[in-house]
Design a protein around this motif. Structure first.
Motif, PDB file in Angstrom:
ATOM      1  N   SER A 119       3.773   4.355   8.476  1.00  0.00           N
ATOM      2  CA  SER A 119       5.032   4.561   9.026  1.00  0.00           C
ATOM      3  C   SER A 119       5.054   5.106  10.401  1.00  0.00           C
ATOM      4  O   SER A 119       6.128   4.897  11.211  1.00  0.00           O
ATOM      5  CB  SER A 119       6.036   5.249   8.127  1.00  0.00           C
ATOM      6  N   ALA A 120       4.293   5.823  10.713  1.00  0.00           N
ATOM      7  CA  ALA A 120       4.156   6.658  11.973  1.00  0.00           C
ATOM      8  C   ALA A 120       4.076   5.454  13.197  1.00  0.00           C
ATOM      9  O   ALA A 120       4.241   5.780  14.394  1.00  0.00           O
ATOM     10  CB  ALA A 120       3.170   7.370  12.002  1.00  0.00           C
ATOM     11  N   TYR A 121       3.689   4.115  12.745  1.00  0.00           N
ATOM     12  CA  TYR A 121       3.337   3.255  13.589  1.00  0.00           C
ATOM     13  C   TYR A 121       4.715   2.202  13.655  1.00  0.00           C
ATOM     14  O   TYR A 121       4.724   1.193  14.231  1.00  0.00           O
ATOM     15  CB  TYR A 121       2.077   2.460  13.467  1.00  0.00           C
ATOM     16  N   GLY A 122       5.725   2.760  12.922  1.00  0.00           N
ATOM     17  CA  GLY A 122       6.814   1.800  12.854  1.00  0.00           C
ATOM     18  C   GLY A 122       6.999   0.902  11.624  1.00  0.00           C
ATOM     19  O   GLY A 122       7.764  -0.142  11.903  1.00  0.00           O
ATOM     20  N   HIS A 123       6.093   0.918  10.828  1.00  0.00           N
ATOM     21  CA  HIS A 123       5.962   0.080   9.866  1.00  0.00           C
ATOM     22  C   HIS A 123       6.118   0.538   8.384  1.00  0.00           C
ATOM     23  O   HIS A 123       5.970   1.674   8.240  1.00  0.00           O
ATOM     24  CB  HIS A 123       4.535  -0.632   9.612  1.00  0.00           C
ATOM     25  N   VAL A 124       6.898  -0.526   7.442  1.00  0.00           N
ATOM     26  CA  VAL A 124       6.951  -0.100   6.142  1.00  0.00           C
ATOM     27  C   VAL A 124       6.063  -0.709   5.372  1.00  0.00           C
ATOM     28  O   VAL A 124       6.411  -0.967   4.073  1.00  0.00           O
ATOM     29  CB  VAL A 124       8.566  -0.110   5.836  1.00  0.00           C
ATOM     30  N   PHE A 125       4.864  -1.298   5.523  1.00  0.00           N
ATOM     31  CA  PHE A 125       4.286  -2.200   4.823  1.00  0.00           C
ATOM     32  C   PHE A 125       3.579  -1.770   3.796  1.00  0.00           C
ATOM     33  O   PHE A 125       4.013  -2.391   2.494  1.00  0.00           O
ATOM     34  CB  PHE A 125       3.011  -2.699   5.848  1.00  0.00           C
ATOM     35  N   ARG A 126       3.353  -0.463   3.577  1.00  0.00           N
ATOM     36  CA  ARG A 126       2.361  -0.225   2.578  1.00  0.00           C
ATOM     37  C   ARG A 126       3.100   0.434   1.533  1.00  0.00           C
ATOM     38  O   ARG A 126       2.940   0.250   0.176  1.00  0.00           O
ATOM     39  CB  ARG A 126       1.377   0.974   2.624  1.00  0.00           C
ATOM     40  N   VAL A 127       4.305   0.782   1.659  1.00  0.00           N
ATOM     41  CA  VAL A 127       5.418   1.316   0.655  1.00  0.00           C
ATOM     42  C   VAL A 127       6.047   0.048  -0.137  1.00  0.00           C
ATOM     43  O   VAL A 127       6.078  -0.181  -1.391  1.00  0.00           O
ATOM     44  CB  VAL A 127       6.622   2.182   1.172  1.00  0.00           C
ATOM     45  N   TYR A 128       6.467  -1.049   0.820  1.00  0.00           N
ATOM     46  CA  TYR A 128       6.853  -2.248   0.321  1.00  0.00           C
ATOM     47  C   TYR A 128       5.792  -3.242  -0.598  1.00  0.00           C
ATOM     48  O   TYR A 128       6.193  -3.564  -1.494  1.00  0.00           O
ATOM     49  CB  TYR A 128       7.564  -3.130   1.299  1.00  0.00           C
ATOM     50  N   LEU A 129       4.604  -2.932  -0.223  1.00  0.00           N
ATOM     51  CA  LEU A 129       3.540  -3.677  -0.613  1.00  0.00           C
ATOM     52  C   LEU A 129       3.356  -2.979  -2.454  1.00  0.00           C
ATOM     53  O   LEU A 129       3.163  -3.808  -3.247  1.00  0.00           O
ATOM     54  CB  LEU A 129       2.272  -3.649   0.090  1.00  0.00           C
ATOM     55  N   VAL A 130       3.162  -1.566  -2.358  1.00  0.00           N
ATOM     56  CA  VAL A 130       3.068  -1.018  -3.780  1.00  0.00           C
ATOM     57  C   VAL A 130       4.354  -1.161  -4.682  1.00  0.00           C
ATOM     58  O   VAL A 130       4.048  -1.586  -5.551  1.00  0.00           O
ATOM     59  CB  VAL A 130       2.746   0.267  -3.423  1.00  0.00           C
ATOM     60  N   ALA A 131       5.248  -1.433  -4.143  1.00  0.00           N
ATOM     61  CA  ALA A 131       6.680  -1.881  -4.756  1.00  0.00           C
ATOM     62  C   ALA A 131       6.252  -3.144  -5.181  1.00  0.00           C
ATOM     63  O   ALA A 131       6.976  -3.607  -6.412  1.00  0.00           O
ATOM     64  CB  ALA A 131       7.849  -1.577  -4.000  1.00  0.00           C
ATOM     65  N   ALA A 132       5.830  -4.070  -4.427  1.00  0.00           N
ATOM     66  CA  ALA A 132       5.634  -5.535  -4.751  1.00  0.00           C
ATOM     67  C   ALA A 132       4.681  -5.495  -5.928  1.00  0.00           C
ATOM     68  O   ALA A 132       4.833  -6.235  -6.947  1.00  0.00           O
ATOM     69  CB  ALA A 132       4.942  -6.085  -3.672  1.00  0.00           C
ATOM     70  N   TRP A 133       3.571  -4.623  -6.056  1.00  0.00           N
ATOM     71  CA  TRP A 133       2.600  -4.628  -6.896  1.00  0.00           C
ATOM     72  C   TRP A 133       3.564  -4.259  -8.434  1.00  0.00           C
ATOM     73  O   TRP A 133       3.124  -4.856  -9.482  1.00  0.00           O
ATOM     74  CB  TRP A 133       1.558  -3.660  -6.782  1.00  0.00           C
ATOM     75  N   LEU A 134       4.224  -3.036  -8.316  1.00  0.00           N
ATOM     76  CA  LEU A 134       4.937  -2.722  -9.483  1.00  0.00           C
ATOM     77  C   LEU A 134       5.863  -3.905  -9.925  1.00  0.00           C
ATOM     78  O   LEU A 134       5.955  -3.937 -11.234  1.00  0.00           O
ATOM     79  CB  LEU A 134       5.746  -1.564  -8.926  1.00  0.00           C
ATOM     80  N   THR A 135       6.398  -4.586  -9.150  1.00  0.00           N
ATOM     81  CA  THR A 135       7.648  -5.688  -9.417  1.00  0.00           C
ATOM     82  C   THR A 135       6.817  -6.799 -10.131  1.00  0.00           C
ATOM     83  O   THR A 135       7.089  -7.320 -11.170  1.00  0.00           O
ATOM     84  CB  THR A 135       7.988  -6.252  -8.394  1.00  0.00           C
ATOM     85  N   LYS A 136       5.372  -7.183  -9.697  1.00  0.00           N
ATOM     86  CA  LYS A 136       4.768  -8.159 -10.343  1.00  0.00           C
ATOM     87  C   LYS A 136       3.980  -7.754 -11.765  1.00  0.00           C
ATOM     88  O   LYS A 136       4.098  -8.446 -12.566  1.00  0.00           O
ATOM     89  CB  LYS A 136       3.556  -8.694  -9.642  1.00  0.00           C
ATOM     90  N   LEU A 137       3.885  -6.260 -11.732  1.00  0.00           N
ATOM     91  CA  LEU A 137       3.485  -5.853 -13.117  1.00  0.00           C
ATOM     92  C   LEU A 137       4.431  -6.052 -14.220  1.00  0.00           C
ATOM     93  O   LEU A 137       4.044  -6.420 -15.391  1.00  0.00           O
ATOM     94  CB  LEU A 137       3.071  -4.372 -12.812  1.00  0.00           C
ATOM     95  N   MET A 138       5.919  -5.561 -13.822  1.00  0.00           N
ATOM     96  CA  MET A 138       6.906  -5.577 -14.820  1.00  0.00           C
ATOM     97  C   MET A 138       7.263  -6.974 -15.047  1.00  0.00           C
ATOM     98  O   MET A 138       7.472  -7.465 -16.288  1.00  0.00           O
ATOM     99  CB  MET A 138       8.048  -4.709 -14.216  1.00  0.00           C
ATOM    100  N   ARG A 139       7.156  -8.123 -14.006  1.00  0.00           N
ATOM    101  CA  ARG A 139       7.497  -9.398 -14.191  1.00  0.00           C
ATOM    102  C   ARG A 139       6.556 -10.193 -15.150  1.00  0.00           C
ATOM    103  O   ARG A 139       7.067 -10.997 -16.224  1.00  0.00           O
ATOM    104  CB  ARG A 139       7.282 -10.145 -12.789  1.00  0.00           C
ATOM    105  N   LYS A 140       5.322  -9.716 -15.026  1.00  0.00           N
ATOM    106  CA  LYS A 140       4.259 -10.436 -16.095  1.00  0.00           C
ATOM    107  C   LYS A 140       4.578  -9.842 -17.764  1.00  0.00           C
ATOM    108  O   LYS A 140       4.558 -10.821 -18.446  1.00  0.00           O
ATOM    109  CB  LYS A 140       2.849  -9.928 -15.683  1.00  0.00           C
ATOM    110  N   ILE A 141       4.987  -8.626 -17.679  1.00  0.00           N
ATOM    111  CA  ILE A 141       5.379  -8.242 -19.067  1.00  0.00           C
ATOM    112  C   ILE A 141       6.578  -8.959 -19.680  1.00  0.00           C
ATOM    113  O   ILE A 141       6.637  -9.335 -20.740  1.00  0.00           O
ATOM    114  CB  ILE A 141       5.614  -6.684 -19.045  1.00  0.00           C
ATOM    115  N   GLN A 142       7.628  -9.254 -18.633  1.00  0.00           N
ATOM    116  CA  GLN A 142       8.731  -9.826 -18.904  1.00  0.00           C
ATOM    117  C   GLN A 142       8.560 -11.471 -19.212  1.00  0.00           C
ATOM    118  O   GLN A 142       8.998 -11.896 -20.292  1.00  0.00           O
ATOM    119  CB  GLN A 142       9.886 -10.012 -17.869  1.00  0.00           C
TER     120      GLN A 142
END
Length: 538
Positions: free
Chosen positions: A359-382
């Motif tokens: 984020s110090a470089y103006g990016h939100v990449f890694r937080v949104y990416l880990v959130a995407a991992w969590l989303t896919k994990l829950m979607r698979k169980i659903q």
């Protein structure tokens, strides 16, 4: 799957030729000695090659054989001669490691991040290293042993939490009073902001005392004093007003940062409770038959899912919190003690991924990416219908969106500030006023001029320092928001939810439960004597 940043493009032609030459020489060496074949196998395992020799043309490539890609490195391989010695192989491994690819990249399990890895979370790699995608294969034994180890770790953590709570309850009254008084006295008798401004305060105190001596030698009559003119009070009022406005704005920023931080925690807590308590408790399948078919039973999937969910939630909050706290570091290095406050567990691939940017470089990449991992994990169980309710994924996804919104708002507070030119101007005004005001006061206060001058210095410089502290509420100082405590409490709460998730079914009077054909539930020690052993499910 691989990618490279712009820094690698300048060396790509040289590396392609170097690797081709190395590959050709390796082929010759492999036909002449078994030692070269052994070295070649080591090189092949780290360079991602299938076998030595020139890559086959697409039309001649055997079906199913993975295509060979040259590894792009940030620095060239130097002086590689054949046959390869152990030193050269170690050198090649070091180059691969320096490019972000560790030797355990194909590990099956996550691991707690080391202190050095936690310290380096604020540093970026700039691109994603080479990845090898391997089709899944059945590993029931590994899964069962892993889940058992995670269950034991969870049980131990819950026991530690319970022991900690019991220790607080059994503390003696005398010990509680002693701790209370020590804590109160510690809050009163401490330097705080004074410890940051003591040098400026001491300088102007000495300056005022010397001015008193000079005024006393001149019969307390100076050319410019309050008895002659009072123009200095007008700029003093303006400076006080500006300082008050800045302090008020910084207090609002601190309140916003704290509110957004606890909104992040609230979203993850509610998401964890929604997911953990909605996992189906029934197991209609015969687990022994499923295991005999070398398949993973649903009960094992759900148990492993709980642990992965908890791990990714902790990793998500750790990445988000570090992105916020690192805003206060500027060019400084984080200490090992501060880095250990936000622990997390991750795989080698995940570690390389979160190092892509920051984020110090103006990016939100890694937080949104880990959130995407969590989303896919829950979607698979659903998708596998392992939740009691079809709306669980939708509710959890909405709460995850609330978390990202709260984090982005907190990030806005952390990475914005008042322009430096305005802050510098306020600093100059405070310096000038502390130089001039003693001249105005010495003819009136005389020997006691040092006292109001001391109060003025503490008020002006203290307000400046307090504003600077409150402007960015995130960091690792004592006055910053303790996000590491929020992270610890969140992880403990999720552990308790995981361990006691079945308790959401025990609510209601047993008499009412009998009317809706639900089992009666009793505390084991208070089971009615009229019940037989066959009636009671332990």
């Amino acid at each position: 799957l691989w990618g490279a940043g712009p820094a690698c493009h300048s060396v790509e032609p040289m590396l392609v030729g170097a690797l081709s030459s190395v590959r050709s020489n390796l082929s010759t060496a492999s036909r002449t000695s078994s030692q070269s074949r052994s070295n070649l196998g080591t090189l092949r395992s780290h360079a991602g090659q299938d076998r030595p020799g020139t890559p086959e043309a697409p039309d001649q490539k055997a079906a199913g054989r993975p295509r060979i890609h040259e590894k792009r490195l940030t620095k060239p391989l130097q002086d590689i001669q054949l046959p390869l010695s152990e030193d050269k192989i170690s050198q090649l491994r070091a180059y691969l490691k320096s490019d972000g690819l560790s030797e355990g990249a194909a590990a099956l399990r996550s691991r707690p991040a080391t202190v050095e890895e936690l310290r380096s979370l604020g540093k970026v790699l700039g691109y994603m290293p080479h990845l090898n995608v391997v089709p899944p294969k059945s590993q029931i034994g590994e899964v069962v042993s892993r889940v058992q180890a995670l269950d034991q770790s969870l049980q131990q953590q819950v026991q530690d939490i319970c022991d900690k709570l019991r220790e607080k309850q059994v503390t003696s009254t005398m010990e509680s009073c002693r701790r209370c008084w020590v804590a109160r006295l510690g809050k009163v008798f401490r330097l705080g902001i004074l410890g940051d401004i003591w040098m400026q305060t001491a300088f102007y105190l000495c300056y005022t005392i010397m001015l008193q001596v000079h005024a006393a030698q001149n019969d307390w009559t100076l050319q410019w004093t309050a008895a002659i003119e009072d123009n200095i009070y007008y700029p003093a009022l303006v400076a006080s007003f500006l300082l008050s406005m800045r302090a008020s704005d910084c207090m609002l920023r601190f309140q916003l940062g704290r509110r957004h931080c606890f909104e992040m925690e609230k979203s993850l807590r509610e998401m964890a409770f929604e997911v953990m308590t909605k996992l189906s408790l029934e197991h209609p399948e015969n687990e022994r038959d499923v295991l005999a078919r070398n398949c993973v039973p649903n009960s094992l999937k759900k148990q492993y899912f709980k642990h992965e969910f908890r791990r990714l939630v902790k990793l998500l909050f750790a990445c988000a919190a570090r992105d916020l706290n690192d805003s206060a570091l500027e060019d400084e290095e984080i200490s090992a003690a501060d880095a250990e406050r936000l622990p997390c567990a991750l795989t080698d691939v995940e570690l390389a991924t979160v190092h892509v940017t920051h984020s110090a470089y103006g990016h939100v990449f890694r937080v949104y990416l880990v959130a995407a991992w969590l989303t896919k994990l829950m979607r698979k169980i659903q998708d596998e219908n392992l939740f009691d309710d079809d709306s669980v994924f939708g509710n959890a996804h909405a709460l995850l969106q609330d978390f990202k919104t709260a984090w982005f708002n907190a990030r806005t507070v952390a990475y914005t500030q008042m322009p430096n030119n305005i802050i510098h101007m306020l600093w100059l005004m405070v310096q000038v006023l502390n130089l001039v005001l003693p001249y105005e006061l010495v003819s009136v206060c005389r020997h006691m001029t040092w006292l109001p001058s001391l109060f003025i210095s503490i008020a002006f410089f203290g307000t400046l320092r307090m504003s600077a502290v409150l402007e960015n509420p995130f960091g690792f100082d004592e006055d910053d928001i303790a996000v590491w405590e929020v992270s610890r409490n969140l992880d403990e709460d999720i552990a308790l939810i995981m361990f006691y998730s079945g308790l959401d079914e025990v609510g209601g009077e047993n008499l009412y439960r009998s009317t809706v054909m639900k089992d009666s539930i009793h505390i084991y020690d208070t089971v009615y004597e009229s019940y037989t052993d066959d009636d009671v499910s332990h």
